[in-house]
Design an enzyme around this catalytic site. Structure first.
Site, short mmCIF file in Angstrom:
data_model
loop_
_atom_site.label_atom_id
_atom_site.label_comp_id
_atom_site.label_asym_id
_atom_site.label_seq_id
_atom_site.Cartn_x
_atom_site.Cartn_y
_atom_site.Cartn_z
N GLN A 290 25.08 -22.61 -49.15
CA GLN A 290 25.85 -22.57 -47.29
C GLN A 290 26.85 -24.70 -48.05
OE1 GLN A 290 26.35 -21.44 -44.48
NE2 GLN A 290 27.69 -22.86 -44.36
N ASP B 113 30.38 -14.51 -51.04
CA ASP B 113 31.55 -15.00 -49.81
C ASP B 113 33.24 -15.11 -50.91
OD1 ASP B 113 30.54 -16.62 -47.71
OD2 ASP B 113 29.35 -18.56 -49.17
N LYS C 58 23.41 -17.01 -39.91
CA LYS C 58 23.23 -16.35 -40.76
C LYS C 58 22.48 -14.93 -40.44
CE LYS C 58 27.65 -18.02 -43.27
NZ LYS C 58 27.48 -19.19 -43.99
#
Ligand code: NAD
Length: 284
Positions: A96, A119, A52
């Site tokens: 995460q 997200d 990422k």
């Protein structure tokens, strides 16, 4: 022989488009950072986080890295999220997952401000998606929509069968396919006669997390097959939920593993970040 849906190429195409958009935004004075938080040192999570950050560097946006110890308390994590919520330079916040067991994942997801929820996991983002309002879309399912569209696969009116009903893949996938005017069947571990349902699919999306589960018996001739699963086999090679060798000769188009859905997830995360930096009302 099936057409191979090349997620590597399509994700690269998207990242190159985003890179140009980031340059244009900078000229307008619009910049911002993605904050990436990892709690603990899970090796798989570390790989995702690194990918990422690399993608941010590639498209030209700043990434801020927070590597917290495994024993970080929930309160400490929520405090950091709140600090980032208040930071005007931070346009996206990503924790995460999974987080260690002593931390309530839902509390973490709810703590992220919806306008920084790149997200797309916050209940407000999920609700907005369900009723067709603007908001961030979850990256894996929105990546699959892009894969289909950019490969010239028509969705409207098609029967789409999804195997799996998780919050991050199966359920949002069903909503997005519905939005594209597919007729959607969502199946799960309690579904009866799964094979027959799958065999009626024009587009079959496998997201159940069982290596090589979908064999030729599940697939109609000419179907489009999307494989979300990712598993490491004993020989260290990757495979998906679909038995590619069996299914490929039957399908009209299919995603490989690796190089199918996987790279799209990060490309769509970058897209969400760019929308956030641009301040787009319409983020879908
Ligand atoms: P999950 O375990 O949360 O959900 C699996 C779903 O499959 C459940 O809804 C369950 O009911 C259903 N299921 C399980 N066994 C079944 C069976 N025998 N028949 C029918 N349905 C069954 O998994 P998830 O998080 O949705 O992930 C699914 C897979 O996709 C995993 O392999 C994961 O690693 C992969 N994944 C890949 C990406 C990517 O970017 N490529 C992103 C997320 C997940």
């Amino acid at each position: 022989m099936a057409k191979l849906i090349d997620g590597k190429r399509i994700s690269q195409e998207i990242k190159d488009e985003l890179k140009e958009q980031v340059t244009a935004l900078k000229e307008q004075g619009k910049t911002g950072a993605l904050a990436v938080i990892q709690v603990g040192h899970d090796p798989a999570s570390s790989v995702y986080v690194r990918n990422k950050k690399n993608a941010c560097a590639y498209i030209g946006i700043e990434s801020l890295s927070y590597e917290l110890e495994e024993d970080t308390t929930q309160q400490e994590l929520l405090h950091l999220i709140e600090k980032l919520n208040q930071d005007g330079n931070v346009k996206g916040i990503l924790v995460q997952l999974p987080v260690p067991e002593h931390i309530d994942e839902n509390a973490v997801i709810r703590a992220i401000r919806p306008d920084k929820d790149v997200d797309g996991f916050h209940p407000q983002s999920v609700g907005a998606m369900a009723i067709g309002q603007p908001g961030f879309l979850p990256c894996t399912p929105s990546g699959i929509i892009q894969l289909l569209k950019r490969s010239g696969v028509g969705i409207e009116g098609k029967h789409c069968v999804i195997i799996g009903r998780s919050n991050i893949v199966g359920k949002p996938m069903a909503l997005l396919m519905l939005r594209e005017n597919a007729t959607v069947t969502i199946t799960h571990s309690k579904t009866q006669d799964l094979k027959a349902l799958c065999k009626s699919a024009d587009i079959l999306i496998a997201a159940l997390g069982k290596p090589l589960f979908v064999t030729a018996e599940y697939v109609k001739e000419g179907a489009v097959v999307i494989d979300v699963g990712i598993h490491r086999k004993e020989d260290n090679k990757l495979c998906g939920d679909v038995d590619f060798a069996q299914v490929e000769p039957l399908a009209s188009a299919i995603t490989p593993v690796p190089g199918g859905v996987g790279p799209m997830t990060i490309a769509m995360l970058m897209q969400n970040c760019v929308h956030s930096i641009a301040g787009n009302e319409e983020r879908v």
